[in-house]
Each structure stands twice: as structure tokens, then as C-alpha cells.
Design a protein around this motif. Sequence first.
Motif, short mmCIF file in Angstrom:
data_model
loop_
_atom_site.label_atom_id
_atom_site.label_comp_id
_atom_site.label_asym_id
_atom_site.label_seq_id
_atom_site.Cartn_x
_atom_site.Cartn_y
_atom_site.Cartn_z
N GLY A 125 -2.39 54.16 93.86
CA GLY A 125 -3.29 53.04 93.61
C GLY A 125 -4.73 53.50 93.56
N ALA A 126 -5.56 52.73 92.88
CA ALA A 126 -6.98 53.07 92.79
C ALA A 126 -7.83 51.80 92.84
N GLY A 127 -7.28 50.74 93.42
CA GLY A 127 -8.03 49.50 93.58
C GLY A 127 -8.69 49.47 94.96
N GLY A 128 -9.07 48.28 95.38
CA GLY A 128 -9.77 48.11 96.65
C GLY A 128 -8.97 48.60 97.85
N ALA A 129 -7.66 48.36 97.83
CA ALA A 129 -6.83 48.73 98.98
C ALA A 129 -6.79 50.25 99.15
N ASN A 149 -2.50 57.02 90.09
CA ASN A 149 -2.61 55.62 89.68
C ASN A 149 -2.00 55.45 88.29
N ARG A 150 -1.43 54.26 88.06
CA ARG A 150 -0.85 53.97 86.74
C ARG A 150 -1.89 54.25 85.64
N THR A 151 -3.12 53.77 85.86
CA THR A 151 -4.21 54.06 84.94
C THR A 151 -4.98 55.25 85.52
N LYS A 154 -8.81 55.46 86.32
CA LYS A 154 -9.33 54.73 87.49
C LYS A 154 -9.27 55.59 88.74
N PHE A 172 1.13 59.59 87.50
CA PHE A 172 2.45 59.21 88.03
C PHE A 172 3.49 60.25 87.60
N ALA A 186 -0.55 51.91 97.99
CA ALA A 186 -1.70 51.01 98.09
C ALA A 186 -1.89 50.24 96.78
N THR A 187 -0.86 50.24 95.93
CA THR A 187 -0.93 49.40 94.72
C THR A 187 -0.54 47.97 95.12
N SER A 188 -0.77 47.04 94.21
CA SER A 188 -0.33 45.67 94.48
C SER A 188 1.04 45.41 93.86
N ALA A 189 1.73 46.49 93.45
CA ALA A 189 3.03 46.33 92.77
C ALA A 189 4.04 45.53 93.61
N ASN A 194 7.53 44.84 92.07
CA ASN A 194 7.62 46.05 91.23
C ASN A 194 7.52 47.31 92.09
N PRO A 196 5.95 51.28 91.80
CA PRO A 196 5.18 52.21 90.97
C PRO A 196 6.11 53.26 90.36
P1 ATR Z 1 -6.24 45.75 95.52
O1 ATR Z 1 -7.55 45.19 95.93
O2 ATR Z 1 -5.04 45.14 96.18
O3 ATR Z 1 -6.22 47.23 95.56
P2 ATR Z 1 -6.71 45.82 92.67
O4 ATR Z 1 -8.09 46.31 92.91
O5 ATR Z 1 -6.45 44.76 91.65
O6 ATR Z 1 -6.04 45.26 93.99
O7 ATR Z 1 -5.79 47.09 92.31
C1 ATR Z 1 -4.43 46.98 92.08
C2 ATR Z 1 -3.82 48.37 92.05
O8 ATR Z 1 -2.40 48.27 91.97
C3 ATR Z 1 -4.25 49.21 90.87
O9 ATR Z 1 -4.29 50.57 91.26
C4 ATR Z 1 -3.12 48.95 89.86
O10 ATR Z 1 -2.96 49.96 88.90
P3 ATR Z 1 -3.84 49.95 87.54
O11 ATR Z 1 -5.19 50.47 87.92
O12 ATR Z 1 -3.11 50.86 86.62
O13 ATR Z 1 -3.86 48.51 87.08
C5 ATR Z 1 -1.96 48.94 90.79
N1 ATR Z 1 -0.77 48.26 90.28
C6 ATR Z 1 -0.57 46.93 90.16
N2 ATR Z 1 0.66 46.67 89.68
C7 ATR Z 1 1.27 47.87 89.50
C8 ATR Z 1 2.56 48.28 89.05
N3 ATR Z 1 3.50 47.39 88.67
N4 ATR Z 1 2.84 49.60 89.02
C9 ATR Z 1 1.91 50.50 89.40
N5 ATR Z 1 0.68 50.19 89.84
C10 ATR Z 1 0.35 48.89 89.89
#
Ligand code: ATR
Length: 272
Positions: A125-129, A149-151, A154, A172, A186-189, A194, A196
Motif C-alpha cells: 500500500g502507498a496511501g495514508g495507512a 503498491n498496485r500503482t 505512488k 506486486f 496497509a491497502t484498503s483491499a 479483495n 492485493p
Molecule cells: P488509506 O488511507 O486507507 O491508506 P488510500 O489513501 O485511499 O486509503 O489508499 C488505499 C491504498 O490501498 C492504495 O495503496 C491502493 O492502491 P492504489 O494506489 O494502486 O490505488 C490500495 N488498494 C485499494 N484497493 C486495492 C486492491 N484491490 N488491491 C491492491 N491494492 C489496493
Amino acid sequence: MDTYFVLGNPIEQSRSPFIHQQFALQTKQSMQYEKQLVALADFQTVINDLIKNSVKGANVTAPFKEQALALCTQLSARAKMAGAVNTLSFNNGEIIGDNTDGIGLVNDLKSQQITLKGKRILLLGAGGAARGVILPLLDEEPEQLFIANRTLAKAELLSEQFINDRISVISFEQTQDYQFDLIINATSASLTANVPNISADCITNKTVCYDMVYAKQATNFLLWAQSNDAAKVIDGLGMLVGQAAESFYQWRNVQPDISPVLVKVRKQINAS
Ligand code: ATR
């Protein structure tokens, strides 16, 4: 009596009042802790009202953690690095912001006898968490902290904010070339059931898999890890109790015992 709040939207589901009430009982602190639903446009007004009413502090949850940071007159280093605040203290006109999420994760891992020093950690993951836990994880001196991270871009952007040669960014797909001691989701998957899309090859029978999300049933990520013979799977409930314990410590200067409260919250969730 000193009063604290947890602010969020939604907030109904919050376990924080129960957890803090348990800490207060355990450490014989005279205080109250309530939850408050905040309308999306009202965060600043609510904070001003709390200060007017001599409230001592507040926890902040989604979606207000970034707004909370912007309101602070003082910030801890870990709040700055996380780019988000989950703990506010109101003190003589100052609004002091901290972020206890990362230390909550580290303390939960430690309380489960998982050492991080010298270990290979994969953070998904690369979001806030994800961002919120990087500094506390690095403080434990892992051999390497891989961020995937999926992307991919980021993850690269995120890593640039932490100039540290213990950090590596991988895709990945590249996870198939490594084996990790600890994988932290730490993704929101998990919130959408879902998993990752990483390689099962990076899990061995010594790998611990941790999902920051918790639910009554194991998340699909933890089920997937189990089906690939991970040594241990852990959900994020201990992180929740751990971050609350650190907020409590910041406010009351008393360190509560996490384990008995974690057992009680788990019971509550299972009964719900
Ligand atoms: P948070 O604050 O919970 O971290 P966020 O900033 O929206 O939320 O970030 C969500 C993270 O979960 C991102 O890293 C996202 O990957 P992308 O940057 O590629 O969007 C990741 N994420 C969400 N759904 C996912 C999935 N189905 N598989 C893999 N990564 C996922």
C-alpha cells in the motif's frame, strides 16, 4: 472530570470509547470518553466547541485526519511524517497533534513476540495507512522495508519522502523474487473483500502476515496467507488497541496494559 472524544464520520462503529473506558478503569483515571459524529463541513467548528468546553483532547478518525493536522499549532515528528493526526491534545490554547497509529502497530507486533530488528518486511500500500507506519517501522531497524503498491509510481513517490537506504520499492509482480519475514497489508483491499495481487511465493512457513483491517471473520488477505502456509496471521484489532493506548499515554501520562483490553474487545466483536 476530564473529557475526551473520538470524532469521525461515520462513528457509530467506533470501539474507542469502550477501549478508553477500559484503560481508565485499569489505571484508575477519572475521565470520560465519548464518540461524536461530525458532519463533513463541521470539523473546525466542532474542534472550537470542544476547546470552549474545556475538553482535554480528541481522537480523530476518517475522514478528518488530514484536516486535524492542518488545525494543529504543534505537531509531533511522527504526525508530520504520517501527514495525518489521530490524537489531539488541547492545552492552554495550543492544539497539539500526534499520530499514534504506527506505534500502535509496532507495539501490537511486539506484544505478540514478533521482532522487527534485522527482518525483511513487506509493506503493501502507498496511501495514508501505509505512510503512517513507515517511520515507526524503520525505528525498529529492520534489515529492509520493501514497499509495494498496485500503482507503483505512488509507492515511489511515498518512498522519496523517507530518505533511508533501508527502504526499497518493488512492484506486486516483483514480490515473487523475495521471501519476507513479515508482510503488512496497509491497502484498503480488505474493506472490499479483495486481496492485493502479490505472489504467494514470497510467503514461507516462517512469514507472519498482518492485515491492518479487522473484522469478525478473518479478512480474505489473511485467509489467502493461511492457505499459503504463513506461520501466523494477525488482524489489525491489536493495532487499534495499541494506538488507543499510546493516545491514552499522551493524555494521561500512564501506560495502560493492552493485552486484557484486546481480549475484551475481541469478545465483544465476536458476540456482535
Ligand atoms: P488509506 O488511507 O486507507 O491508506 P488510500 O489513501 O485511499 O486509503 O489508499 C488505499 C491504498 O490501498 C492504495 O495503496 C491502493 O492502491 P492504489 O494506489 O494502486 O490505488 C490500495 N488498494 C485499494 N484497493 C486495492 C486492491 N484491490 N488491491 C491492491 N491494492 C489496493
